[in-house]
Design a protein around this motif. Structure first.
Motif, PDB file in Angstrom:
ATOM      1  N   LEU A   1       0.819  -1.212   0.000  1.00 19.58           N
ATOM      2  CA  LEU A   1       0.000   0.000   0.000  1.00 19.58           C
ATOM      3  C   LEU A   1       0.854   1.265   0.000  1.00 19.58           C
ATOM      4  CD1 LEU A   1      -2.809  -0.947   2.560  1.00 19.58           C
ATOM      5  CD2 LEU A   1      -2.860  -1.142   0.072  1.00 19.58           C
ATOM      6  N   LEU A   2       2.087   1.154   0.457  1.00 18.43           N
ATOM      7  CA  LEU A   2       2.975   2.319   0.506  1.00 18.43           C
ATOM      8  C   LEU A   2       3.425   2.769  -0.883  1.00 18.43           C
ATOM      9  CD1 LEU A   2       5.172   1.448   3.623  1.00 18.43           C
ATOM     10  CD2 LEU A   2       3.250   3.040   3.478  1.00 18.43           C
ATOM     11  N   ASN A   3       3.098   1.977  -1.917  1.00 18.82           N
ATOM     12  CA  ASN A   3       3.388   2.408  -3.286  1.00 18.82           C
ATOM     13  C   ASN A   3       2.679   3.708  -3.628  1.00 18.82           C
ATOM     14  OD1 ASN A   3       5.155   0.376  -4.391  1.00 18.82           O
ATOM     15  ND2 ASN A   3       3.435  -1.039  -4.345  1.00 18.82           N
ATOM     16  N   ALA A   4       1.605   4.001  -2.902  1.00 23.11           N
ATOM     17  CA  ALA A   4       0.873   5.255  -3.144  1.00 23.11           C
ATOM     18  C   ALA A   4       1.692   6.472  -2.721  1.00 23.11           C
ATOM     19  CB  ALA A   4      -0.464   5.228  -2.396  1.00 23.11           C
ATOM     20  N   TYR A   5       2.733   6.237  -1.904  1.00 21.22           N
ATOM     21  CA  TYR A   5       3.471   7.360  -1.328  1.00 21.22           C
ATOM     22  C   TYR A   5       4.966   7.336  -1.634  1.00 21.22           C
ATOM     23  CZ  TYR A   5      -0.841   7.030   1.349  1.00 21.22           C
ATOM     24  OH  TYR A   5      -2.151   6.924   1.699  1.00 21.22           O
ATOM     25  N   ILE A   6       5.533   6.163  -1.819  1.00 22.75           N
ATOM     26  CA  ILE A   6       6.992   6.045  -1.939  1.00 22.75           C
ATOM     27  C   ILE A   6       7.370   5.623  -3.359  1.00 22.75           C
ATOM     28  CG2 ILE A   6       9.066   4.881  -1.074  1.00 22.75           C
ATOM     29  CD1 ILE A   6       7.586   4.528   1.586  1.00 22.75           C
ATOM     30  N   PRO A   7       8.081   6.465  -4.108  1.00 21.46           N
ATOM     31  CA  PRO A   7       8.428   6.153  -5.502  1.00 21.46           C
ATOM     32  C   PRO A   7       9.563   5.130  -5.599  1.00 21.46           C
ATOM     33  CG  PRO A   7       9.329   8.278  -4.877  1.00 21.46           C
ATOM     34  CD  PRO A   7       8.497   7.831  -3.718  1.00 21.46           C
ATOM     35  N   PRO A   8       9.649   4.439  -6.730  1.00 22.35           N
ATOM     36  CA  PRO A   8      10.690   3.417  -6.930  1.00 22.35           C
ATOM     37  C   PRO A   8      12.108   3.939  -6.781  1.00 22.35           C
ATOM     38  CG  PRO A   8       8.991   3.196  -8.593  1.00 22.35           C
ATOM     39  CD  PRO A   8       8.694   4.459  -7.855  1.00 22.35           C
ATOM     40  N   LYS A   9      12.343   5.201  -7.139  1.00 25.87           N
ATOM     41  CA  LYS A   9      13.702   5.730  -7.026  1.00 25.87           C
ATOM     42  C   LYS A   9      14.123   5.904  -5.574  1.00 25.87           C
ATOM     43  CE  LYS A   9      14.131   8.009 -11.506  1.00 25.87           C
ATOM     44  NZ  LYS A   9      14.453   9.262 -12.222  1.00 25.87           N
ATOM     45  N   VAL A  10      13.146   5.928  -4.674  1.00 28.21           N
ATOM     46  CA  VAL A  10      13.451   6.013  -3.244  1.00 28.21           C
ATOM     47  C   VAL A  10      13.569   4.616  -2.642  1.00 28.21           C
ATOM     48  CG1 VAL A  10      12.600   6.782  -0.988  1.00 28.21           C
ATOM     49  CG2 VAL A  10      12.367   8.267  -2.999  1.00 28.21           C
ATOM     50  N   PHE A  11      12.572   3.762  -2.930  1.00 29.26           N
ATOM     51  CA  PHE A  11      12.582   2.396  -2.393  1.00 29.26           C
ATOM     52  C   PHE A  11      11.759   1.507  -3.324  1.00 29.26           C
ATOM     53  CE2 PHE A  11      11.504  -1.072   0.534  1.00 29.26           C
ATOM     54  CZ  PHE A  11      12.748  -1.307   1.110  1.00 29.26           C
ATOM     55  N   PRO A  12      12.394   0.825  -4.277  1.00 23.38           N
ATOM     56  CA  PRO A  12      11.663   0.063  -5.293  1.00 23.38           C
ATOM     57  C   PRO A  12      11.063  -1.240  -4.810  1.00 23.38           C
ATOM     58  CG  PRO A  12      14.022  -0.237  -5.570  1.00 23.38           C
ATOM     59  CD  PRO A  12      13.847   0.797  -4.486  1.00 23.38           C
TER      60      PRO A  12
ATOM     61  N   GLU B   1       9.743   7.975 -14.295  1.00 25.23           N
ATOM     62  CA  GLU B   1      10.028   9.116 -15.173  1.00 25.23           C
ATOM     63  C   GLU B   1       8.912   9.299 -16.198  1.00 25.23           C
ATOM     64  OE1 GLU B   1      13.774   8.241 -16.929  1.00 25.23           O
ATOM     65  OE2 GLU B   1      14.881   8.270 -15.037  1.00 25.23           O
ATOM     66  N   GLN B   2       8.471   8.202 -16.792  1.00 23.24           N
ATOM     67  CA  GLN B   2       7.430   8.288 -17.815  1.00 23.24           C
ATOM     68  C   GLN B   2       6.105   8.760 -17.225  1.00 23.24           C
ATOM     69  OE1 GLN B   2       7.648   4.256 -19.346  1.00 23.24           O
ATOM     70  NE2 GLN B   2       9.102   4.857 -20.937  1.00 23.24           N
ATOM     71  N   ILE B   3       5.788   8.282 -16.022  1.00 25.01           N
ATOM     72  CA  ILE B   3       4.539   8.676 -15.365  1.00 25.01           C
ATOM     73  C   ILE B   3       4.529  10.171 -15.070  1.00 25.01           C
ATOM     74  CG2 ILE B   3       3.251   8.450 -13.193  1.00 25.01           C
ATOM     75  CD1 ILE B   3       4.050   5.457 -13.282  1.00 25.01           C
ATOM     76  N   SER B   4       5.675  10.721 -14.736  1.00 30.57           N
ATOM     77  CA  SER B   4       5.762  12.154 -14.467  1.00 30.57           C
ATOM     78  C   SER B   4       5.309  12.973 -15.673  1.00 30.57           C
ATOM     79  CB  SER B   4       7.201  12.518 -14.090  1.00 30.57           C
ATOM     80  OG  SER B   4       7.332  13.904 -13.903  1.00 30.57           O
ATOM     81  N   VAL B   5       5.715  12.544 -16.865  1.00 32.38           N
ATOM     82  CA  VAL B   5       5.311  13.227 -18.100  1.00 32.38           C
ATOM     83  C   VAL B   5       3.810  13.082 -18.329  1.00 32.38           C
ATOM     84  CG1 VAL B   5       5.608  13.288 -20.604  1.00 32.38           C
ATOM     85  CG2 VAL B   5       7.590  12.889 -19.126  1.00 32.38           C
ATOM     86  N   ILE B   6       3.305  11.864 -18.140  1.00 29.29           N
ATOM     87  CA  ILE B   6       1.885  11.593 -18.388  1.00 29.29           C
ATOM     88  C   ILE B   6       1.005  12.342 -17.408  1.00 29.29           C
ATOM     89  CG2 ILE B   6       0.123   9.788 -18.443  1.00 29.29           C
ATOM     90  CD1 ILE B   6       2.468   7.863 -19.297  1.00 29.29           C
TER      91      ILE B   6
END
Length: 331
Positions: A23-34, A233-238
């Motif tokens: 559930l923490l995927n809603a808050y923590i991005p892969p570049k921080v903790f994948p 990165e791609q999601i940021s653009v979208i």
């Protein structure tokens, strides 16, 4: 028996914390903790284990069953993103869309054409359609496309542009936005194909040889982690395109991501999952592996009302099943 119950209790608590980590995927991005994103891949197995252990405590007449039942409510919505029952709606839709990863047309362009022509859709979105292969759908006009995604529409096209054109490192992955005019109102369609993990079936199939299986697991993780970061990165653009859109959004395609992943939560932000609103049964859309995988989606602005959502498992024209949805657009 007490020792077995203690082991099962420790296992149950462990599964609970793994699910909470997901559930923490809603808050923590892969570049921080994948690693939290890895947990989303195992959600069907983790949830199945959690439910079975909860039933075990119920039939054992243990008070802890009530605690695990209560805690299990945290995972109600995550379950609905995989398996759902929304019932039958009396309304009829006036806009039909199909999204399909065509697997480069390897199972036959004609087979895809025959299926889609029978559906009489208003818009068709293809991903991995096979470079510049020619598809002809009755009554649909092909929009200027890319080497990976293509859009076909019966309505007037008023704008189109590429959102993502990946560099060599990221491979030829594209996402496009297309503006169409439907009965005097403009809608923006974003056709997505996020970075692929480039797995072959042999790469993920374990054969019982401990050393070889361990090496395969390591190789899988080595592919997953960098791809999660590319997705971020791609999601940021979208997301920027969605937030800046002056028109209602239809965001659909092959996300190469499962429900409850970082990708799912952050692409969904401000939109609605048409399957959760109108789907029945399982949303599993990728059938090449013997494991429930949902990676194809249709998200929309909340002003667009989902009426039906179907993953059509009656045909195998690709390694993905076609996703078909109808919506009620305001007149």
């Amino acid at each position: 028996m007490k020792i077995i119950r203690l082991i099962l209790l420790i296992l149950h608590v462990g599964i609970f914390f793994l699910l909470v980590g997901m559930l923490l995927n809603a808050y923590i991005p892969p570049k921080v903790f994948p690693w939290f994103n890895l947990l989303s891949l195992g959600f069907p197995l983790l949830m199945t284990g959690y439910i079975l252990l909860t039933f075990f405590w119920i039939i054992s007449w243990k008070k802890r069953a009530f605690l695990f039942l209560f805690l299990g409510l945290l995972f109600f919505n995550p379950i609905l993103r995989w398996v759902n029952y929304s019932g039958h709606k009396s309304e009829e839709g006036n806009f039909k869309i199909i999204s399909l990863n065509a697997k480069n047309g390897n199972l036959g362009v004609k087979n895809i054409e025959t299926f889609i022509n029978a559906q009489k859709a208003d818009v068709v979105l293809l991903q991995e359609y096979g470079g510049y292969k020619e598809y002809h759908f009755d009554g649909l006009k092909r929009v200027a496309d890319t080497a990976v995604v293509a859009v076909f529409s019966k309505f007037k096209i008023v704008g189109q542009k590429k959102l993502i054109k990946s560099n060599i490192e990221h491979s030829n992955i594209y996402t496009t936005q297309t503006d169409i005019e439907v009965r005097g109102k403009i809608y923006r369609i974003i056709n997505i194909h996020l970075q692929s993990f480039k797995f072959e079936k042999s790469m993920v199939k374990l054969n019982g040889n401990n050393e070889k299986d361990e090496e395969k697991v390591k190789n899988i993780v080595k592919r997953l982690i960098p791809t999660f970061k590319i997705h971020q990165e791609q999601i940021s653009v979208i997301k920027k395109a969605v937030e800046n859109s002056p028109y209602p959004i239809i965001l659909a395609g092959d996300f190469n991501s499962v429900p409850n992943s970082y990708e799912y939560y952050h692409l969904l932000g401000g939109l609605q999952d048409a399957f959760v609103k109108a789907g029945n049964g399982s949303a599993t859309s990728f059938h090449d592996y013997k494991f429930p995988i949902r990676i194809d989606y249709i998200f929309t602005s909340k002003s667009i009302k989902p009426i039906t959502y179907k993953v059509d498992r009656s045909v195998r024209i690709s390694d993905h099943y076609p996703v078909i949805a109808t919506f009620k657009l305001s007149k």
